[in-house]
Design a protein around this motif. Structure first.
Motif, PDB file in Angstrom:
ATOM      1  N   GLY A 191      58.778  31.700  51.346  1.00  0.00           N
ATOM      2  CA  GLY A 191      57.415  32.169  51.146  1.00  0.00           C
ATOM      3  C   GLY A 191      56.425  31.026  51.044  1.00  0.00           C
ATOM      4  N   VAL A 192      56.843  29.935  50.416  1.00  0.00           N
ATOM      5  CA  VAL A 192      55.986  28.743  50.311  1.00  0.00           C
ATOM      6  C   VAL A 192      55.749  28.143  51.695  1.00  0.00           C
ATOM      7  CG1 VAL A 192      55.835  26.385  49.428  1.00  0.00           C
ATOM      8  CG2 VAL A 192      56.702  28.214  47.948  1.00  0.00           C
ATOM      9  N   GLU A 193      56.828  27.976  52.448  1.00  0.00           N
ATOM     10  CA  GLU A 193      56.729  27.292  53.733  1.00  0.00           C
ATOM     11  C   GLU A 193      55.940  28.095  54.763  1.00  0.00           C
ATOM     12  OE1 GLU A 193      57.713  24.246  54.709  1.00  0.00           O
ATOM     13  OE2 GLU A 193      58.322  23.740  52.674  1.00  0.00           O
ATOM     14  N   GLU A 194      55.882  29.407  54.574  1.00  0.00           N
ATOM     15  CA  GLU A 194      55.098  30.229  55.490  1.00  0.00           C
ATOM     16  C   GLU A 194      53.601  29.970  55.360  1.00  0.00           C
ATOM     17  OE1 GLU A 194      55.834  34.353  55.066  1.00  0.00           O
ATOM     18  OE2 GLU A 194      57.750  34.323  56.135  1.00  0.00           O
ATOM     19  N   VAL A 195      53.171  29.548  54.168  1.00  0.00           N
ATOM     20  CA  VAL A 195      51.740  29.494  53.870  1.00  0.00           C
ATOM     21  C   VAL A 195      51.203  28.085  53.732  1.00  0.00           C
ATOM     22  CG1 VAL A 195      49.974  30.141  52.170  1.00  0.00           C
ATOM     23  CG2 VAL A 195      51.829  31.731  52.728  1.00  0.00           C
ATOM     24  N   ILE A 196      51.950  27.248  53.039  1.00  0.00           N
ATOM     25  CA  ILE A 196      51.396  25.960  52.636  1.00  0.00           C
ATOM     26  C   ILE A 196      51.128  25.096  53.874  1.00  0.00           C
ATOM     27  CG2 ILE A 196      53.474  24.544  52.318  1.00  0.00           C
ATOM     28  CD1 ILE A 196      50.813  24.951  49.647  1.00  0.00           C
ATOM     29  N   ASP A 197      49.947  24.559  53.973  1.00  0.00           N
ATOM     30  CA  ASP A 197      49.579  23.754  55.137  1.00  0.00           C
ATOM     31  C   ASP A 197      49.067  22.387  54.706  1.00  0.00           C
ATOM     32  OD1 ASP A 197      47.216  24.425  53.968  1.00  0.00           O
ATOM     33  OD2 ASP A 197      46.267  25.249  55.765  1.00  0.00           O
ATOM     34  N   ARG A 198      49.528  21.958  53.568  1.00  0.00           N
ATOM     35  CA  ARG A 198      49.112  20.660  53.053  1.00  0.00           C
ATOM     36  C   ARG A 198      50.313  20.025  52.356  1.00  0.00           C
ATOM     37  NH1 ARG A 198      44.739  22.165  48.564  1.00  0.00           N
ATOM     38  NH2 ARG A 198      44.909  19.939  48.125  1.00  0.00           N
ATOM     39  N   GLU A 199      50.211  18.753  52.097  1.00  0.00           N
ATOM     40  CA  GLU A 199      51.308  18.051  51.426  1.00  0.00           C
ATOM     41  C   GLU A 199      51.508  18.607  50.026  1.00  0.00           C
ATOM     42  OE1 GLU A 199      51.114  13.834  49.820  1.00  0.00           O
ATOM     43  OE2 GLU A 199      52.154  13.518  51.730  1.00  0.00           O
TER      44      GLU A 199
ATOM     45  N   ASN B 150      48.295  32.271  49.419  1.00  0.00           N
ATOM     46  CA  ASN B 150      47.133  32.584  50.267  1.00  0.00           C
ATOM     47  C   ASN B 150      45.866  32.744  49.436  1.00  0.00           C
ATOM     48  OD1 ASN B 150      47.896  32.604  53.038  1.00  0.00           O
ATOM     49  ND2 ASN B 150      49.123  34.447  52.673  1.00  0.00           N
ATOM     50  N   LYS B 151      46.000  33.408  48.287  1.00  0.00           N
ATOM     51  CA  LYS B 151      44.852  33.569  47.389  1.00  0.00           C
ATOM     52  C   LYS B 151      44.364  32.198  46.908  1.00  0.00           C
ATOM     53  CE  LYS B 151      45.458  38.217  45.405  1.00  0.00           C
ATOM     54  NZ  LYS B 151      46.320  38.823  46.412  1.00  0.00           N
ATOM     55  N   TYR B 152      45.316  31.342  46.586  1.00  0.00           N
ATOM     56  CA  TYR B 152      44.947  30.004  46.112  1.00  0.00           C
ATOM     57  C   TYR B 152      44.221  29.223  47.211  1.00  0.00           C
ATOM     58  CZ  TYR B 152      45.562  25.070  44.884  1.00  0.00           C
ATOM     59  OH  TYR B 152      45.360  23.740  44.647  1.00  0.00           O
ATOM     60  N   MET B 153      44.758  29.255  48.421  1.00  0.00           N
ATOM     61  CA  MET B 153      44.141  28.508  49.518  1.00  0.00           C
ATOM     62  C   MET B 153      42.752  29.072  49.843  1.00  0.00           C
ATOM     63  SD  MET B 153      46.567  26.300  50.304  1.00  0.00           S
ATOM     64  CE  MET B 153      46.382  25.734  51.971  1.00  0.00           C
ATOM     65  N   ASP B 154      42.629  30.390  49.805  1.00  0.00           N
ATOM     66  CA  ASP B 154      41.349  31.030  50.088  1.00  0.00           C
ATOM     67  C   ASP B 154      40.318  30.686  49.020  1.00  0.00           C
ATOM     68  OD1 ASP B 154      39.696  32.546  51.663  1.00  0.00           O
ATOM     69  OD2 ASP B 154      40.264  34.452  50.754  1.00  0.00           O
ATOM     70  N   CYS B 155      40.802  30.642  47.786  1.00  0.00           N
ATOM     71  CA  CYS B 155      39.914  30.298  46.667  1.00  0.00           C
ATOM     72  C   CYS B 155      39.388  28.873  46.828  1.00  0.00           C
ATOM     73  CB  CYS B 155      40.669  30.458  45.356  1.00  0.00           C
ATOM     74  SG  CYS B 155      39.672  30.129  43.893  1.00  0.00           S
ATOM     75  N   LEU B 156      40.266  27.959  47.232  1.00  0.00           N
ATOM     76  CA  LEU B 156      39.847  26.566  47.408  1.00  0.00           C
ATOM     77  C   LEU B 156      38.899  26.411  48.594  1.00  0.00           C
ATOM     78  CD1 LEU B 156      43.009  24.310  46.848  1.00  0.00           C
ATOM     79  CD2 LEU B 156      41.097  24.706  45.304  1.00  0.00           C
ATOM     80  N   ALA B 157      39.266  27.045  49.710  1.00  0.00           N
ATOM     81  CA  ALA B 157      38.502  26.830  50.938  1.00  0.00           C
ATOM     82  C   ALA B 157      37.186  27.584  50.958  1.00  0.00           C
ATOM     83  CB  ALA B 157      39.354  27.238  52.139  1.00  0.00           C
ATOM     84  N   ASN B 158      37.206  28.818  50.454  1.00  0.00           N
ATOM     85  CA  ASN B 158      36.043  29.695  50.597  1.00  0.00           C
ATOM     86  C   ASN B 158      35.390  30.090  49.277  1.00  0.00           C
ATOM     87  OD1 ASN B 158      36.565  29.872  53.445  1.00  0.00           O
ATOM     88  ND2 ASN B 158      38.241  31.288  52.955  1.00  0.00           N
ATOM     89  N   LYS B 159      35.886  29.500  48.167  1.00  0.00           N
ATOM     90  CA  LYS B 159      35.359  29.830  46.838  1.00  0.00           C
ATOM     91  C   LYS B 159      35.431  31.337  46.570  1.00  0.00           C
ATOM     92  CE  LYS B 159      34.172  25.549  46.136  1.00  0.00           C
ATOM     93  NZ  LYS B 159      34.929  24.684  45.203  1.00  0.00           N
TER      94      LYS B 159
END
Length: 721
Positions: free
Chosen positions: A472-480, A695-704
């Motif tokens: 599940g992590v590897e499907e989403v995470i796009d950063r180090e 995904n929620k975390y990444m969206d929160c960071l990228a799009n506030k």
């Protein structure tokens, strides 16, 4: 022959004196600051000074509890002044939990004995040896240890060991409980535990209730070790600690007296080769003084059978008339009165002498004073700590002495005698008498470069409990990112090669167990080659730090949140102990974190907080041990649910908060606090749930974009007192 100290609790000055009169060798008590019993009648300076004097007059010892965690802004001159007062008044030892405070006291008051509190949760000689290197003179290991494990610590380190022998038991390993603060805002680590383990719960497995014995599934019976004194002695224990600073005078003095009599009996029986046996009447007396559904001694023998009350968790006691006479000290008095010379009184107690002179004797114009008059006045010792076993009067005939003058010089002589006796305990603080603990301790010899933080960590750290979560992590995470694998998830830990092949993580860490008992230490040693494959280690206890040092494990060291780096002094000190990073404690709020050095700290921004780590297994207690790891549900009477995970390979239970902590919507504040990284913990989430959270975390960071699901911010906004 080694002695065996009877260590008594005191929640007030009256109880302090009473337990000494009842036979205690030493007393522990709390002052006005940072005591782990914030709701006890803790002592002010005047009461503390009187208590120390009373103890020392009777040849006993007094230990101060300074065993709570210290926030960064509390680490100011008030700490120094507070400790200095007790230091100068002759305190015999100070009981400490906070690692920063340990460093501070050892460096600024190096000849003051520091005792490692049970809240340090030391479970084997790895942690004990660390604290011996740091100059602690005594360790109070976790109450869950068996006599065999205690013996191992004693044999390996030679440290003085203080063990609990009587009183209430926490359900959670001492120092590893957040339940009171998370659900009620009252922190046990700050002396304000609300005792959630004494509440009623139901336990469910796959929707079916399994606690058919009763609802008090976290409430342990009281400890009683009166039958076990010979085994405790043989295990190297040098101090028997009776719990109960919140208990009444009747309980404290009554229990102390029973243990006093049986310690004397034990030591005598060892010399004579007699059998040690506890009389039923004395055991029954202990029950009457106070118990919770009876007593237990199971931990001593590495058992947990029949420890839980299931019902009647309240402390049961009977009104028993327990009175011990005040221990007056027998002194010898010499009274000298010759015409034309000052009267003189000399008082001798065990070779300590005071001498006071009074007015010049005059010839009597009427009725002369008699020896009987003088003896009567001298014997009026009243509220003093002395009585006279012998009074010698050297008196001229036909002289006059005002009887009030006799009273005055008697009082002055006894006050002077007290000061003379206590003077060997009091100290003068010397500002030059300081040490550098890092230079003094051999522990740091091979860690000279640890003051330089290794900036090798990604700014996102993720902890998982299964391969599907990794997917599940590897499907989403796009950063180090960096990955943490808990050793307690043993089957996953063994799959290092598979994990490494499936992950794009920068580094893969193994997280040491929260608790490292002997069995777990052996398991770690058996897997030392696999451990060395990992890129770094997350250590959640001082035994883990000791283990890493002893086996020279190389890699990035992260100190877990359960080591409680509450203040900058503790942050700096764990760096000196070998840590490269630390995970900040969960009980600090954002305002307190803003006063803390977070430059090499990681903050948990998602995950279910581990509220309790226990040697007692809820599954075993409710339905018997089947050695199968599973998740049970603990439900309180308000309908709140908590997950229970039994970690069979390392043999402990973890109770997690039902709601995850989530700081995604607080990331602007988090970012302003200067952390080296953030951490997301996944416990029982499915692969899809892991992906959704990330995904929620990444969206929160990228799009506030604010996240919308049921969660708590825990202490990030509210903190604890």
């Amino acid at each position: 022959m080694r002695g065996l100290e009877v260590l008594a609790p005191a929640g007030s000055l009256e109880i302090f004196k009473s337990v000494i009169d009842a036979g205690a060798d030493a007393v522990y008590f709390g002052g006005s600051l940072f005591s782990a019993r914030a709701y006890a009648t803790n002592f002010d300076e005047a009461e503390s000074a009187e208590a120390l004097k009373y103890a020392h007059l009777h040849g006993k010892k007094a230990y101060l509890t300074l065993n709570t965690l210290i926030k960064n802004k509390e680490f100011d001159d008030s700490i120094h002044d507070y400790v200095r007062f007790y230091y100068e008044n002759g305190l015999d030892g100070i009981i400490v939990q906070d690692i920063g405070l340990i460093k501070y006291i050892r460096e600024n008051f190096p000849d003051l004995h520091v005792h490692g509190s049970t809240q340090l949760a030391v479970c084997n000689s790895y942690g004990a040896r660390l604290f011996k290197e740091l100059g602690l003179t005594r360790i109070v290991p976790a109450r869950e240890l068996s006599l065999e494990e205690i013996r191992g610590i004693y044999d390996d380190t030679g440290m003085k060991i203080e063990a609990f022998v009587h009183g209430a038991l926490c359900y959670s390993y001492s120092g590893d409980c957040l339940m009171s603060s998370i659900i009620g805002g009252r922190s046990g680590n700050r002396g304000r535990c609300a005792q959630p383990c004494r509440l009623e719960y139901d336990v469910y497995e796959n929707g079916s209730k399994i606690n058919n014995k009763g609802g008090y599934v976290l409430s342990l019976r009281d400890l009683c070790g009166i039958n076990d004194l010979p085994m405790l002695y043989e295990s190297g224990v040098s101090s028997l600690k009776i719990e109960g600073r919140m208990k009444k005078k009747q309980y404290a003095s009554g229990v102390v007296n029973v243990y006093r009599r049986y310690v004397d009996y034990l030591l005598d029986s060892i010399v004579k080769g007699d059998e040690y046996k506890v009389h039923k009447d004395d055991y029954d007396l202990l029950l009457k003084l106070g118990n919770r559904s009876g007593f237990t001694n199971c931990y001593y023998y590495n058992k947990t059978d029949n420890m839980v009350t299931f019902s009647k968790p309240s402390h049961e006691s009977e009104n028993i008339d327990v009175v011990f006479e005040e221990n007056k000290l027998n002194a010898t008095c010499y009274f000298i009165a010759h015409e034309g010379e000052p009267i003189k009184i000399i008082v001798d107690y065990d070779g300590v002498i005071s001498t006071v002179t009074g007015n010049v004797c005059e010839k009597a114009s009427k009725k002369p004073v008699s020896a009987e008059d003088i003896i009567k006045r001298i014997n009026k010792t009243g509220n003093s700590n002395f009585t006279f076993s012998d009074i010698h009067v050297d008196l001229d005939d036909d002289i006059f002495i005002p009887l009030g003058e006799i009273n005055r010089i008697r009082r002055e002589a006894l006050e002077q005698l007290e000061d003379n006796i206590c003077s060997k305990y009091t100290r003068k603080y010397d500002t030059e008498n300081k040490i550098n603990l890092i230079e003094k301790s051999e522990f740091f010899d091979d860690n000279a470069d640890n003051s330089t933080i290794k900036k090798e960590l990604s700014n996102v750290v993720i902890s998982i409990n299964g391969i599907s979560q990794l997917e599940g992590v590897e499907e989403v995470i796009d950063r180090e990112y960096d990955l943490i694998i808990p050793f307690s998830s043993y089957d996953l830990f063994l799959k290092y090669d598979e994990i490494r092949s499936k992950t794009h993580a920068n580094k893969v860490f193994v997280e040491f167990p929260f608790v490292i008992r002997d069995k777990t230490a052996r398991l770690l040693k058996d897997n030392i080659d696999i451990l060395r494959n990992y890129d770094g280690y997350v250590v959640s206890g001082y035994d883990g730090i000791g283990f890493v040092k002893e086996y020279k494990l190389e890699g990035v060291i992260i100190v877990g949140s359960h080591l409680y780096t509450f203040n900058n002094t503790s942050v700096d000190f764990v760096n000196d102990l070998g840590a490269d990073y630390n995970i900040c404690p969960m009980e600090l709020n954002n305002r307190e974190l803003s006063h803390r050095n977070n430059s090499n700290s990681i903050i948990n921004i998602y995950g279910r907080a581990p509220l309790m780590i226990s040697a007692n297994c809820v599954n075993k207690n409710c339905k018997g041990c089947d050695k199968k790891e599973k998740e049970l549900i603990l439900k309180d009477k308000k309908g709140n649910e908590f997950g229970i995970f039994n970690k069979c390979k390392v043999c402990y239970n973890v109770i997690y908060n039902g709601l995850p902590t989530c700081l995604f919507n607080e990331m602007d504040v988090v970012s302003s606090l200067g952390f080296a990284g953030v951490k997301l913990d996944f416990t029982n989430e499915s692969k899809d749930e892991v992906s959704d959270i990330l995904n929620k975390y990444m969206d929160c960071l990228a799009n506030k974009k604010r996240v919308e699901f049921e969660y708590t911010t825990a202490h990030f906004k509210r903190g604890v007192e």
